[in-house]
Design a protein around this motif. Structure first.
Motif: not given
Length: 937
Positions: A734, A816, A820, A824, A887-891
């Motif tokens: 992050n 970021r 991402m 993805t 980063d918590p958004r990363l899948p």
């Protein structure tokens, strides 16, 4: 040397041209067929910033030049912010690309995931490159006392901004690969993107790269474009020292000729496999049926060896499946060097000697009509000869029959200097050769023919080759019979790690190479600004500067004058290449009948060239500086700058000069060229190497990348685009806010796996597949869809599945948005059940070496592959430094995957260990490489 099976024939289905007196293919043909020459003085109005004593040298300089290089960019939908930053020559490439696109009717073939490549040949820096150099030189010229006056310093920066222009995209605009990337973006092309430089052989290697990809089935069509403009007065100065002429005859064979006249221009073709072109109903101008080169280790000079020239022609004919006596017409491309001229004439004698008695051998030279367009010279000859075949017409020639007959020992040639004539022969086959030599010691030859009816193919092309072509891929599938390529030698230096072993030990120790950049690299009073981005300033001061300098080159037996003109990149690359070759056992084994290539991924405009251009513009810089600092006086120069430019200056200015230097110093006869694909450059070089080895064009390739971006220029230009981290690069977290630059170099010695095993070589790992794609979207923003396409194309080349891969070395851009997009794309393939034969038994491990060593630009893919190969070899996956929370958004969970945060043993496997490496570049350039290892290798 045993010559391999014939190549698949390639159809030329589209052409485009732009020269001072002709702006399309039809005008080009009319000028060529009539042998109309239009030579004039170099327009010095284009070079206002150069010192008057420099310009005076060119007052009578003759050649084929554009009056202006202001080309229309608006129609190509280039935003105004880009138009201020990109090179003027970009307009030439785009114009020719548009002609090629419509000539080949590609608008009917552009699908969402098309495999249409763009490969551009180039040489020397661009005008945008030099303007960036001058902006910085204006400030670095100040001494520390003057620089303390911040108001005057700000005024000077504004003056430099007004005079030379500044934009946030200046760094992108000077990159060679930005040109093919823009072409791909404008026309919606999604294949490979590469810019290739090899002096006056740039066109040859661009065509070879296209041929390799088409013959492997990885591409459906390739647009190849080369161009050359005189964008600095340094260029003709350097070439004049190599034998190019300022005035004289346009007839290269003339007694009166004292060197080739320079020319400007651009030419391009669209290539397809011949069978595909026929199946698609394409209009076929001509067919490339053989392409060959003879490599030497003679250094940066023409190789005037008539036997080597003849051998090259014979090899190309063998590839084409024809006898040398079938050649009717030859376009000779050379620079009128006396020894090379004699060798060329001797070769022509030998070709004529095997002709059927009474049959003439028609000679011509496109150089005589358009001037020697250097990087564009090969393509000029190919397009001219293709149009001659297409029209079945022998063009008029600038060559003088009487002089040619006197020079040729057997009075072999018949030319018609005053009129064109129909091309007629008994077999109704039209076979021609474009032959030439290059300043890097290369002799090359290209065989062209008419598009024969299918019933006649067997007479020209080996049927096995045609059958192989018929098997080539549908949609995204590729052939599975491509032999893996063994990595048998390693050499590297990154940051403080001065060898491969030190690099590995530092990875295991999680050593952080990112440190405060010293003041002699980043003069803080003049350039550092701790705040928002400002013109001609850097807000970043962290990087991984290279410890290894290799100032002592005595072991290579180079003359001091040669060393003095070598770029720093060349000195370091030479030492790292030596380490890789030593590791491979090359010096002990001395392979018989070696046929090698050296492919260097690099920035295509080295610092030496930039420095020399700045020195030629000192008076203009002084004039601008004195507007802000009236008290400023230029430092006294202790030598004549012009006289200091000699026959060695060019050697140290070109990126391909690095490859030539390595070949000469290692006594390795090798085809030398440089490639640039932004930050994916090393993988572009490796893909060319892998394909060439698999198709047996070479039996050994030294390939790798080098760049030293911890320098003032890159810090300032990348800050302008807000690319850099204000602290340290932090992939996957992050805290990711940009990258930190890092110096580095990595070279790999490659062989076919079967050859490596037979020779008993140490095999670190094998490259199983490598694939590329273009986003064809934004020039700067990462695109998950384009990255996904590259990954899918890599797996289409192998039999194993994404679920078999245990580790992925990510590009790890450190933003970021970039992280991402990359994760993805990985999820789209590695986490997609339909692509996996079985559920993943454990999490996919992911890491990035950039966290330790920074972003090494052209060498970035080399750093990632070096780490991965060593991890496979030692069965340990080193940790990735994490500078914050993931980063918590990363899948990651979807794949499933984990970031390797501590050293891990490689997961136990009953067979091979599988890994992958990603490398992406500005302009939407994407590459993905699959690599594996086994204890049984």
């Amino acid at each position: 040397m045993k010559v391999v099976d014939t190549q698949q024939p390639l159809a030329i289905i589209g052409v485009g041209c732009l020269y001072p007196q002709c702006h399309n293919a039809e005008q080009f043909w009319q000028q060529f067929v009539q042998a109309n020459t239009y030579f004039s003085r170099l327009p010095l109005s284009r070079f206002q910033i150069y010192d008057s004593d420099v310009k005076s040298l060119f007052s009578n300089w003759q050649g084929a030049f554009f009056k202006t290089v202001d080309f229309d960019l608006k129609r190509f939908r280039i935003p105004p912010i880009y138009r201020k930053a990109i090179a003027s020559i970009t307009g030439m490439y785009l114009d020719v690309a548009e002609q090629c696109f419509h000539s080949a009717a590609l608008q009917n073939q552009v699908s969402k995931n098309n495999k249409i490549d763009v490969v551009c040949g180039t040489c020397f820096g661009f005008d945008s490159t030099y303007l960036n150099t001058l902006k910085l030189a204006g400030i670095t010229s100040l001494d520390e006392i003057l620089a303390t006056d911040t108001k005057k310093l700000a005024l000077l920066k504004n003056l430099l901004h007004e005079y030379f222009g500044c934009s946030s995209h200046d760094r992108v605009g000077e990159m060679g690969s930005s040109i093919p990337a823009r072409i791909a973006s404008y026309f919606g092309l999604h294949g490979r993107i590469q810019a290739i430089e090899s002096a006056d052989a740039s066109g040859f290697f661009a065509l070879e790269s296209a041929a390799l990809s088409l013959q492997a089935g990885l591409s459906d069509a390739v647009m190849v474009i080369t161009a050359q403009c005189v964008e600095s007065l340094l260029m003709p100065l350097m070439l004049n020292k190599k034998g190019f002429s300022a005035s004289g005859s346009s007839n290269p064979f003339s007694f009166e000729s004292n060197g080739a006249l320079l020319g400007e221009g651009a030419a391009g073709v669209v290539l397809k496999r011949l069978t595909d072109a026929r199946d698609n109903g394409d209009h076929i101008y001509a067919v490339i049926s053989g392409i060959a080169a003879n490599n030497s280790a003679c250094g940066f000079k023409y190789n005037a060896d008539s036997k080597a020239k003849l051998s090259t022609v014979e090899k190309a004919c063998t590839y084409a499946g024809i006898n040398i006596n079938s050649i009717d017409y030859i376009d000779c491309i050379f620079a009128e060097n006396e020894s090379d001229k004699a060798a060329t004439l001797s070769t022509l004698d030998s070709i004529y000697a095997v002709r059927k008695k009474g049959l003439p051998l028609y000679l011509n030279t496109s150089v005589g009509v358009y001037g020697h367009t250097f990087a564009n010279a090969v393509m000029t000859g190919v397009v001219a000869t293709s149009l001659a075949i297409h029209h079945q017409t022998l063009p008029a020639s600038v060559l003088n029959n009487h002089e040619i007959s006197d020079l040729l020992h057997k009075s072999s040639a018949v030319t018609k200097s005053s009129f064109k004539q129909s091309w007629y022969n008994d077999s109704n086959r039209y076979i021609a050769s474009v032959m030439g030599a290059a300043l890097n010691g290369l002799n090359w030859n290209i065989i062209l023919s008419d598009p024969l009816a299918s019933s006649k193919i067997s007479n020209l092309v080996n049927q096995k080759s045609v059958n192989s072509c018929n098997k080539v891929v549908t949609q995204n599938e590729a052939l599975f019979d491509s032999e893996p390529i063994a990595i048998v030698g390693l050499g590297s230096a990154f940051g403080q790690s001065d060898s491969v072993n030190a690099f590995w030990q530092d990875l295991l120790a999680s050593t952080d190479h990112l440190q405060r950049i010293p003041d002699d690299v980043l003069p803080r009073k003049k350039f550092y600004h701790n705040g928002p981005s400002q013109y001609l300033s850097s807000y970043a001061e962290i990087g991984a500067i290279l410890q290894r300098q290799d100032s002592s080159l005595a072991r290579f037996k180079l003359f001091p004058k040669r060393i003095a003109r070598m770029d720093k990149v060349q000195k370091i690359a030479l030492a790292i290449a030596e380490e890789a070759l030593q590791d491979s056992g090359f010096f002990e084994k001395q392979l018989p009948d070696i046929n090698a290539a050296i492919i260097v991924a690099s920035n295509l405009c080295l610092s030496k060239e930039r420095e020399n251009v700045a020195n030629l513009c000192r008076n203009k810089l002084t004039e601008i500086i004195q507007q802000a600092y009236p008290e400023y006086t230029a430092s006294q120069v202790t030598y004549n700058i012009i006289d200091d430019i000699n026959h060695l200056t060019l050697d140290g200015a070109l990126a391909s000069g690095t490859a030539s230097l390595i070949a000469q110093s290692m006594q390795l006869p090798a085809a030398p060229f440089a490639v640039e694909a932004a930050c994916a450059s090393t993988f572009a070089a490796l893909q060319n190497a892998v394909l060439a080895l698999q198709q047996r064009r070479y039996n050994l390739v030294l390939a790798g990348g080098i760049e030293l971006p911890v320098n003032l220029r890159d810090l300032v230009l990348c800050s302008a685009q807000m690319m850099l981290s204000k602290e340290k690069i932090s992939p996957f977290t992050n805290q990711a806010d940009g990258f930190s630059p890092g110096d580095g170099a990595a070279f790999f010695v490659l062989k076919r796996l079967s050859d490596a095993k037979q020779a008993g070589d140490k095999i670190y790992a094998t490259i199983d597949a490598i694939a590329g794609s273009a986003d064809a979207g934004s020039m700067t923003a990462p695109d998950a869809e384009g990255q996904t396409l590259a990954i899918e194309r890599a797996f289409a080349q192998v039999k194993y599945k994404p679920s078999d891969v245990q580790y992925v070395e990510a590009h790890g851009t450190g933003t970021r948005l970039g992280d991402m997009a990359e994760l993805t794309a990985l999820n789209n393939v590695y986490g997609n059940e339909k692509n996996n034969a079985k559920p993943r038994s454990m999490s996919l491990m992911i890491g990035s070496v950039k966290a330790s060593n920074g972003h090494t630009f052209a060498a970035a893919g080399g750093a990632g592959l070096m780490k991965t190969v060593l991890a496979l070899h030692h069965k340990i996956i080193p940790a990735t430094l994490l500078r914050g929370k993931i980063d918590p958004r990363l899948p990651l969970i979807k794949i499933p995957a984990e970031i390797v945060s501590s050293n891990k043993k490689w997961p136990a496997s009953n067979s091979r260990r599988y890994a992958a490496v990603s490398s992406f570049g500005t302009g939407g350039i994407n590459y993905h490489l699959l690599v594996s290892a086994s204890d049984n290798d």
